[in-house]
Design a protein around this motif. Structure first.
Motif, PDB file in Angstrom:
ATOM      1  N   UNK A 179       7.613 -22.986 -24.656  1.00 26.04           N
ATOM      2  CA  UNK A 179       6.433 -22.299 -25.067  1.00 26.04           C
ATOM      3  C   UNK A 179       6.880 -20.790 -25.201  1.00 26.04           C
ATOM      4  N   UNK A 180       7.979 -20.303 -24.651  1.00 26.68           N
ATOM      5  CA  UNK A 180       8.252 -19.234 -24.815  1.00 26.68           C
ATOM      6  C   UNK A 180       9.269 -18.939 -26.228  1.00 26.68           C
ATOM      7  N   UNK A 181       8.832 -18.250 -27.123  1.00 22.85           N
ATOM      8  CA  UNK A 181       9.522 -18.192 -28.401  1.00 22.85           C
ATOM      9  C   UNK A 181      10.962 -17.873 -28.177  1.00 22.85           C
ATOM     10  N   UNK A 182      11.404 -17.191 -27.127  1.00 22.58           N
ATOM     11  CA  UNK A 182      12.711 -16.830 -27.213  1.00 22.58           C
ATOM     12  C   UNK A 182      13.481 -17.627 -25.954  1.00 22.58           C
ATOM     13  N   UNK A 183      12.857 -18.936 -25.817  1.00 16.83           N
ATOM     14  CA  UNK A 183      13.804 -19.815 -24.784  1.00 16.83           C
ATOM     15  C   UNK A 183      15.291 -19.928 -25.307  1.00 16.83           C
ATOM     16  N   UNK A 184      15.450 -20.188 -26.727  1.00 15.38           N
ATOM     17  CA  UNK A 184      16.795 -20.170 -27.196  1.00 15.38           C
ATOM     18  C   UNK A 184      17.731 -19.140 -26.791  1.00 15.38           C
ATOM     19  N   UNK A 185      17.119 -18.123 -26.833  1.00 15.28           N
ATOM     20  CA  UNK A 185      18.113 -16.828 -26.488  1.00 15.28           C
ATOM     21  C   UNK A 185      18.514 -16.909 -25.020  1.00 15.28           C
ATOM     22  N   UNK A 186      17.454 -17.380 -24.288  1.00 15.66           N
ATOM     23  CA  UNK A 186      17.607 -17.402 -22.788  1.00 15.66           C
ATOM     24  C   UNK A 186      18.907 -18.650 -22.566  1.00 15.66           C
ATOM     25  N   UNK A 187      18.695 -19.626 -23.496  1.00 12.16           N
ATOM     26  CA  UNK A 187      19.434 -20.484 -23.153  1.00 12.16           C
ATOM     27  C   UNK A 187      20.959 -20.461 -23.813  1.00 12.16           C
ATOM     28  N   UNK A 188      21.151 -19.595 -24.614  1.00  9.44           N
ATOM     29  CA  UNK A 188      22.496 -19.218 -25.077  1.00  9.44           C
ATOM     30  C   UNK A 188      23.179 -18.065 -24.208  1.00  9.44           C
ATOM     31  N   UNK A 189      22.296 -17.627 -23.242  1.00 10.00           N
ATOM     32  CA  UNK A 189      23.067 -16.719 -22.290  1.00 10.00           C
ATOM     33  C   UNK A 189      23.828 -17.434 -21.257  1.00 10.00           C
ATOM     34  N   UNK A 190      23.277 -18.582 -21.070  1.00  8.46           N
ATOM     35  CA  UNK A 190      23.812 -19.614 -19.952  1.00  8.46           C
ATOM     36  C   UNK A 190      25.221 -19.942 -20.559  1.00  8.46           C
ATOM     37  N   UNK A 191      25.282 -20.135 -21.935  1.00  8.70           N
ATOM     38  CA  UNK A 191      26.445 -20.571 -22.490  1.00  8.70           C
ATOM     39  C   UNK A 191      26.292 -21.980 -23.337  1.00  8.70           C
ATOM     40  N   UNK A 192      27.256 -22.326 -24.322  1.00 13.69           N
ATOM     41  CA  UNK A 192      26.864 -23.614 -24.919  1.00 13.69           C
ATOM     42  C   UNK A 192      26.931 -24.885 -24.160  1.00 13.69           C
ATOM     43  N   UNK A 193      26.437 -25.706 -24.702  1.00 19.48           N
ATOM     44  CA  UNK A 193      26.255 -27.172 -23.774  1.00 19.48           C
ATOM     45  C   UNK A 193      27.269 -28.219 -24.338  1.00 19.48           C
ATOM     46  N   UNK A 194      28.080 -28.931 -23.675  1.00 21.56           N
ATOM     47  CA  UNK A 194      28.949 -29.864 -24.022  1.00 21.56           C
ATOM     48  C   UNK A 194      27.835 -30.762 -24.555  1.00 21.56           C
TER      49      UNK A 194
END
Length: 305
Positions: A179-194
Motif C-alpha cells: 500500500x506504500x507507493x514507495x515500497x519497491x524503492x525500499x525493496x531495492x535498498x535490500x538488494x536484488x532478488x534471486x
C-alpha cells in the motif's frame, strides 16, 4: 479426522471454478486414521495415522499433469466428511510430530509451495527470496520452506500486521507494505532478488520482475489481484530473467514434501480451527481474505475464529 480449507473450496461454492460437477463433497486436505481397507494385502494400513495426497491421475510426466488430472474434493468426494474412501496409494504416513489438525493443513498449499520454490524455482541456500501476499497459506509455506532451507526471505503484504506476524512466527528477514507507493524503492535498498515466488499478480507483477537479479526467476502460481498491465518484455530478455508458471505438483513432489516436513519438523501455519457446524464462518473468512495461515475443519468441538 481433520480437514483444511483452500480458496478452491470457496470458488466452487460460488460456481467460479472450472469444470464444476455437482453434487459433491468438497475438501482436498485431510489427515486421519485408516479404519477399513478394501483389500487384504493393504491391511498393514489399518489404524495408521495418515495424511492424504489430493492429486488424482497426475500422470507419468514430472513436468506437467496429464489430461485426466484432477484434485480430490470435486469431482471426487473430498475430505469435508467424517469418513473418506480413497485409493490406498493416496495415503502417506502422517509426520509423527504433527497433530491431525496440523497435518491436514499442509498437503495442497504445501505441495504447490514446495514445487514452486524447489522444483520450478530451483531454490538454493543463501539465495535472497521475495514471497508475495504473505497472508495466504501457500505463501506462508513457501516462506517457511525457504527459511528452513537457509534462504534470506522477504515478504509483501497490504497488511502491516501480517508482515509483523511473518517476521515473528515464520522468521523472515522483513517485509514491504504494497500500500506504500514507495515500497519497491525500499525493496531495492535490500538488494536484488534471486527468486520471486508470486501468487498475487496484478499491478505489482511488473515490480516483482524489476526486483529480480540478473538471471533471476519469478515463479507464478496464482493471480489473486488479477492480471498485470503491459509486462516489460525487454526487461526480461535483456536481463536473462525467467518467468515460470506452476500449479500443484506431482506425486513425487508430494513424497518429497512429506519427507521435508518430517526432517525439518515444520509445523504448518494455522489461522484457526473451525468446528464442522461452523463451516460457513470459515467460508466467510476465506471470502474476506482476513485469515493468516490455514483454516482447519474438525468434526467435534467449537469454532476458534
Amino acid at each position: 479426522m481433520a480437514a483444511a480449507f483452500n480458496r478452491r473450496d470457496y470458488w466452487i461454492t460460488q460456481r467460479l471454478y472450472p469444470g464444476i460437477k455437482l453434487p459433491c463433497i468438497l475438501g482436498s486436505d485431510g489427515s486421519g486414521v485408516v479404519v477399513e481397507v478394501g483389500d487384504e494385502k493393504d491391511k498393514n494400513w489399518l489404524n495408521q495415522d495418515v495424511v492424504i495426497n489430493a492429486n488424482i491421475n497426475w500422470g507419468p510426466s514430472e513436468e506437467t499433469p496429464g489430461p485426466k488430472y484432477n484434485i480430490l474434493g470435486m469431482p471426487q468426494n473430498g475430505t469435508f466428511a467424517e469418513y473418506l474412501c480413497t485409493d490406498i496409494d493416496r495415503l502417506h504416513t502422517k509426520p509423527s510430530h504433527l497433530t491431525y489438525e496440523q497435518a491436514s493443513a499442509f498437503p495442497l498449499a504445501g505441495l504447490t509451495g514446495y514445487r514452486a520454490l524447489f522444483v520450478k524455482g530451483g531454490f538454493q541456500p543463501k539465495q535472497r527470496v521475495l514471497v508475495t501476499g504473505i497472508g495466504s497459506g501457500v505463501a506462508q509455506f513457501i516462506a517457511q520452506f525457504a527459511v528452513l532451507a537457509g534462504g534470506e526471505v522477504w515478504v509483501t503484504s497490504s497488511s502491516p500486521d501480517k508482515i509483523a506476524e511473518a517476521i515473528q512466527r515464520l522468521k523472515v528477514k522483513g517485509g514491504f507494505n504494497v500500500k506504500d507507493e514507495n515500497w519497491k524503492k525500499s525493496a531495492k535498498k535490500v538488494g536484488s532478488f534471486d527468486l520471486v515466488v508470486d501468487g498475487v499478480g496484478g499491478k505489482d507483477f511488473n515490480k516483482f520482475i524489476d526486483l529480480l537479479a540478473l538471471g533471476g526467476k519469478l515463479v507464478t502460481y496464482g493471480a489473486t489481484a488479477g492480471l498485470p498491465d503491459k509486462v516489460p518484455i525487454q526487461n526480461i530478455f535483456l536481463a536473462h530473467k525467467q518467468i515460470i508458471g506452476t500449479s500443484m505438483g506431482s506425486d513425487r513432489d508430494f513424497q518429497d514434501l512429506v519427507a521435508f516436513v518430517t526432517k525439518t519438523q515444520l509445523v504448518p501455519p494455522i489461522d484457526s480451527v473451525v468446528a464442522f457446524k461452523d463451516f460457513h464462518l470459515a467460508l466467510e473468512r476465506l471470502k474476506n481474505g482476513s485469515q493468516s495461515g490455514k483454516l482447519v475443519l474438525t468434526f467435534s468441538g467449537k469454532a476458534n475464529l
